[in-house]
Design a protein around this motif. Structure first.
Motif, PDB file in Angstrom:
ATOM      1  N   SER A  27       0.815  -1.213   0.000  1.00  0.00           N
ATOM      2  CA  SER A  27       0.000   0.000   0.000  1.00  0.00           C
ATOM      3  C   SER A  27       0.850   1.265   0.000  1.00  0.00           C
ATOM      4  O   SER A  27       2.074   1.227   0.111  1.00  0.00           O
ATOM      5  CB  SER A  27      -0.919   0.006   1.222  1.00  0.00           C
ATOM      6  OG  SER A  27      -0.164   0.299   2.392  1.00  0.00           O
ATOM      7  N   GLY A  58      -6.010  -1.340   1.734  1.00  0.00           N
ATOM      8  CA  GLY A  58      -5.591  -0.449   0.656  1.00  0.00           C
ATOM      9  C   GLY A  58      -6.648   0.572   0.305  1.00  0.00           C
ATOM     10  O   GLY A  58      -6.336   1.736  -0.007  1.00  0.00           O
ATOM     11  N   ASP A  62      -5.731   4.528   0.525  1.00  0.00           N
ATOM     12  CA  ASP A  62      -5.818   5.392  -0.658  1.00  0.00           C
ATOM     13  C   ASP A  62      -6.757   6.563  -0.410  1.00  0.00           C
ATOM     14  O   ASP A  62      -6.568   7.643  -0.981  1.00  0.00           O
ATOM     15  CB  ASP A  62      -6.277   4.585  -1.865  1.00  0.00           C
ATOM     16  CG  ASP A  62      -5.172   3.708  -2.420  1.00  0.00           C
ATOM     17  OD1 ASP A  62      -4.011   3.852  -1.974  1.00  0.00           O
ATOM     18  OD2 ASP A  62      -5.457   2.863  -3.292  1.00  0.00           O
ATOM     19  N   ILE A 117      -6.623  -2.011  -6.584  1.00  0.00           N
ATOM     20  CA  ILE A 117      -5.943  -0.714  -6.615  1.00  0.00           C
ATOM     21  C   ILE A 117      -6.021  -0.070  -7.998  1.00  0.00           C
ATOM     22  O   ILE A 117      -6.132   1.157  -8.126  1.00  0.00           O
ATOM     23  CB  ILE A 117      -4.475  -0.857  -6.160  1.00  0.00           C
ATOM     24  CG1 ILE A 117      -3.818   0.518  -6.037  1.00  0.00           C
ATOM     25  CG2 ILE A 117      -3.691  -1.766  -7.100  1.00  0.00           C
ATOM     26  CD1 ILE A 117      -2.450   0.479  -5.410  1.00  0.00           C
TER      27      ILE A 117
END
Length: 248
Positions: A27, A58, A62, A117
């Motif tokens: 991450s 993650g 983010d 992701i």
């Protein structure tokens, strides 16, 4: 890497399990060693949680990374203090909202799994790439009596987001998504002429590029960059006259 080793040491000291360690080391926490007060509190929360799914990490990181990029440090500090379940839902709702907006614009993705992701990166790209509409040019709705007892319904809409350009490119099989920078810098304005069916669904028929500087229609391309039909040209011409645009 050295950065991964530092995070690995933190996680081992906290007693994190292998699945969580693997997700953390993949991450943005690894690359961003700033704001460590907030990262440390987040790591403590997820390590201590009994039923936390490491695959959600993650998605949360983010979201915080997005706040940092927008200088919303106080917002990040407040959020990391709320219960983990509420924090997870808040982050997921944010990404789900971006996905819903992109799907509404007509975008298609290989996956809708917010834990991926690649999907989150695409959504952020589309969200941040927006621009002001061209002034003095209106969207329009047109009805035409093309044949006896047959009336067609059309819409001309200005595209002001990268997601809209990408959806138009996907539908029309051409490269209008490459005009993002020209739109952001104020050189071009892109419009889509679409036909509306009886259920209200709009199918793109012609993509129109207008030069903002001189108000010329410089391109009008149908699917696969083929020329528009005569009816479509007539619709574009009438719209251009109503908005003081020039075309050949």
């Amino acid at each position: 890497s050295i950065r991964q080793a530092l995070r690995w040491g933190q996680l081992m000291t906290m007693g994190a399990d292998g699945d969580l360690i693997e997700q953390v080391l993949q991450s943005a926490v690894v690359q961003n060693l700033s704001n460590d007060e907030i990262w440390f509190r987040l790591l403590e929360k997820v390590v201590a949680a009994e039923n936390f799914d490491p695959r959600d990490f993650g998605m949360m990181v983010d979201y915080f990374q997005m706040l940092y990029q927008r200088s919303q440090y106080f917002r990040a500090r407040d959020l990391v203090g709320i219960p983990l379940g509420d924090l997870r839902r808040h982050c997921r709702n944010y990404w789900q909202g971006l996905l819903d907006d992109a799907l509404a614009d007509g975008l298609k993705f290989e996956t809708h799994d917010l834990r991926e992701i690649g999907l989150r990166r695409e959504l952020l790209t589309f969200t941040t790439a927006v621009w002001e509409p061209m002034k003095g040019v209106r969207d329009d709705e047109i009805f035409r009596q093309s044949k006896p007892r047959e009336r067609t319904h059309w819409k001309i809409t200005q595209l002001v987001r990268h997601s809209q350009l990408t959806a138009e490119a996907q539908a029309m099989k051409h490269c209008v998504d490459g005009y993002r920078r020209a739109c952001q810098k104020g050189y071009s304005a892109i419009f889509s002429l679409g036909q509306v069916d009886l259920e209200g669904k709009i199918s793109s028929r012609v993509t129109i590029e207008v030069s903002r500087k001189n108000r010329w229609i410089v391109q009008r391309q149908a699917k696969w960059n083929t020329p528009p039909s005569e009816e479509e040209i007539q619709i574009i011409y009438a719209w251009a006259m109503n908005n003081d645009l020039k075309m050949w």
